[in-house]
Design a protein around this motif. Structure first.
Motif, short mmCIF file in Angstrom:
data_model
loop_
_atom_site.label_atom_id
_atom_site.label_comp_id
_atom_site.label_asym_id
_atom_site.label_seq_id
_atom_site.Cartn_x
_atom_site.Cartn_y
_atom_site.Cartn_z
N PHE A 1 36.35 -23.66 0.94
CA PHE A 1 35.38 -22.89 0.16
C PHE A 1 34.36 -22.18 1.05
O PHE A 1 33.72 -21.22 0.62
N GLY A 2 34.19 -22.68 2.27
CA GLY A 2 33.24 -22.06 3.18
C GLY A 2 33.42 -22.60 4.58
O GLY A 2 33.84 -23.74 4.78
N GLU A 3 33.09 -21.77 5.58
CA GLU A 3 33.20 -22.16 6.98
C GLU A 3 31.99 -21.61 7.72
O GLU A 3 31.65 -20.43 7.60
N GLU B 1 37.88 -15.45 5.52
CA GLU B 1 37.81 -16.49 6.53
C GLU B 1 36.82 -16.10 7.61
O GLU B 1 36.65 -14.93 7.94
N ARG B 2 36.16 -17.11 8.15
CA ARG B 2 35.19 -16.90 9.22
C ARG B 2 35.96 -16.97 10.54
O ARG B 2 36.39 -18.02 10.97
N THR B 3 36.14 -15.82 11.17
CA THR B 3 36.99 -15.77 12.36
C THR B 3 36.21 -15.73 13.66
O THR B 3 36.79 -15.80 14.73
N ALA B 4 34.90 -15.65 13.60
CA ALA B 4 34.03 -15.72 14.78
C ALA B 4 32.61 -15.87 14.29
O ALA B 4 32.32 -15.72 13.09
N GLN C 1 31.70 -12.69 12.70
CA GLN C 1 32.83 -11.97 12.11
C GLN C 1 33.45 -12.73 10.93
O GLN C 1 33.60 -13.95 10.98
N ILE C 2 33.80 -11.97 9.89
CA ILE C 2 34.66 -12.48 8.84
C ILE C 2 35.91 -11.60 8.79
O ILE C 2 35.88 -10.44 9.23
N THR C 3 36.98 -12.16 8.25
CA THR C 3 38.19 -11.38 7.99
C THR C 3 38.49 -11.47 6.51
O THR C 3 38.56 -12.56 5.94
N GLU D 1 38.98 -7.08 9.80
CA GLU D 1 38.01 -7.82 10.61
C GLU D 1 36.68 -7.07 10.58
O GLU D 1 36.59 -5.92 10.99
N ILE D 2 35.65 -7.75 10.08
CA ILE D 2 34.34 -7.13 9.93
C ILE D 2 33.36 -7.87 10.84
O ILE D 2 33.10 -9.07 10.64
N THR D 3 32.84 -7.17 11.84
CA THR D 3 31.92 -7.76 12.80
C THR D 3 30.49 -7.33 12.45
O THR D 3 30.20 -6.14 12.36
N PHE D 4 29.63 -8.32 12.25
CA PHE D 4 28.24 -8.08 11.87
C PHE D 4 27.33 -8.17 13.09
O PHE D 4 27.65 -8.84 14.08
#
Length: 427
Positions: A91-93, A187-190, A193-195, A309-312
């Motif tokens: 549900f969250g990472e 998903e939290r990929t960094a 970053q989320i994907t 992939e969205i990098t904030f």
């Protein structure tokens, strides 16, 4: 007397004619008549006027990460205990550190009853506790169910929502909610970053429909980069003649009030990857994955997925960005106006890319539904998601005490309706 349904089209046409031509010398649109006609067209009588069409709950939490957890790297919120061999949905990472008081939110279906939290160390081992977000908003790892255990990764899957759209706004739809069906997981990929994994599952529309995802509360300038994981997009090979439905060919665009918008596709039929231009230069418009047989206007194809992939620039906002907060929307043309159908009911009147007028005072079914299930079996073409009049239940979800119509009539009932399909009426 003119048939009321036919009158609806005339009133809407005049409304949009005013919108397009900016002629405002005379008010020719009768809002009261529109409301009356729309309410008569509904497959459910006595729709709950307090309905928010929400099947999820968002929890705002804290987690106390022990000082002794020096190798802790991530916090997962799970639906099950994988240490016991249970399958678990994430549900969250979140990224964490020893001694930290972590603040975050996550979203689940309203019927979710079990919750677990896992600290994941840098070596991949899990420390797991059970918790109840309805009674205690702080997660403590003082009494773990399992400590530093290795987990079979096949037991853990991503939370996925289904976003189901009607393309007839502002006219009444046929309420099969399959004109465009998107399934999205996050998903939290960094750290920054989320994907977003976006699957185009069905296209039941016969006209051009575009799609995008608005990130409410997030500005265009909050994002450093958007790219797809394999470099491919839904628009590859599309022959752009002008930017009309979307406002940019770029993956990231700036909406009104500088809101961040992820552009998905300009044409849903092209985006399926199952068609090509004819020799005359047009795109065939079949209905994909909304019938159990092929032929005539119907085709079947494998759902197509593109991952973004969205990098904030700031990682803090990612601790609160959930699937419930995303606003996928489609763009469809009606009498010369481009209109946005937003999945999130609370954002149904949002104007993200285009200007248009949408009467909203009728108590009606929405033009989009968000279902907290990646396995949701949407109705076959032309089948109501649920009919409920004079005590009679019918349609794709009509099981007594678990029917869509019961939920539409009372937002506190039949919260699990989407788990009870009528098998011969759903895809």
């Amino acid at each position: 007397m003119m048939n009321k349904t036919k009158r609806l089209f005339g009133y809407v046409f005049l409304l949009l004619a005013l919108l397009v031509t900016s002629c405002s010398s005379k008010d020719v649109f009768d809002e009261d008549d529109y409301v009356e006609i729309m309410e008569q067209e509904q497959p459910v009588e006595n729709i709950d006027s307090a309905h928010t069409w929400t099947l999820t709950t968002t929890y705002y939490m804290t987690a106390s990460i022990p000082e002794t957890a020096q190798d802790a790297e991530r916090l997962l919120i799970l639906s099950g205990n994988p240490a016991n061999g249970e399958s678990a949905t994430v549900f969250g990472e979140y990224f964490v550190a020893a001694g930290e008081k972590k603040y975050f939110s996550f979203v689940t279906s309203n019927i979710q009853s079990k919750f677990y939290a896992a600290l994941v160390d840098t070596d991949g081992t899990f420390t797991i506790v059970a918790f109840s977000p309805s009674s205690d908003r702080n997660i403590s790892f003082s009494q773990p169910l399992a400590t530093k255990v290795r987990i079979d990764s096949r037991l853990i899957g991503l939370q996925t929502f289904s976003y189901c759209f009607e393309d007839e706004m502002p006219e009444p739809g046929d309420y099969d909610y399959n004109d465009v069906v998107l399934r999205i997981s996050q998903e939290r990929t960094a750290l920054h970053q989320i994907t977003l994994n976006v699957t185009l599952a069905a296209v039941g529309s016969m006209k051009q429909v575009a799609a995008a995802i608005c990130l409410p509360g997030i500005k265009y300038d909050d994002i450093a980069l958007v790219k797809t994981t394999d470099g491919e997009t839904f628009n590859d090979g599309f022959k752009w003649t002008s930017i009309s439905y979307l406002t940019s060919k770029d993956l990231l665009s700036k909406g009104k009030k500088d809101v961040a918008v992820i552009n998905l596709f300009e044409d849903a039929h092209w985006a399926t990857g199952a068609t090509n231009y004819t020799s005359e230069g047009y795109i065939p418009r079949y209905k994909y994955n909304v019938s159990k047989t092929t032929g005539d206007d119907y085709e079947m194809t494998s759902p197509r997925t593109v991952s973004y992939e969205i990098t904030f620039k700031d990682s803090v906002m990612l601790d609160y960005l959930t699937l419930e907060q995303l606003d996928p929307f489609i763009i469809e043309e009606y009498n010369g106006a481009l209109m946005e159908v937003h999945a999130a009911y609370r954002l149904r009147t949002s104007l993200v890319l285009h200007e248009y007028v949408q009467p909203t005072s009728a108590v009606i079914l929405p033009w989009a539904l968000i279902v907290p299930s990646g396995a949701f079996r949407y109705p076959l073409n032309g089948v109501h998601v649920g009919f409920y009049k004079n005590g009679a239940l019918f349609g794709a979800y009509m099981t007594k005490d678990h029917a869509f119509g019961e939920w539409a009539s009372n937002h506190e009932k039949a919260l699990d309706w989407y788990n009870y399909p009528t098998s011969n009426m759903v895809y």
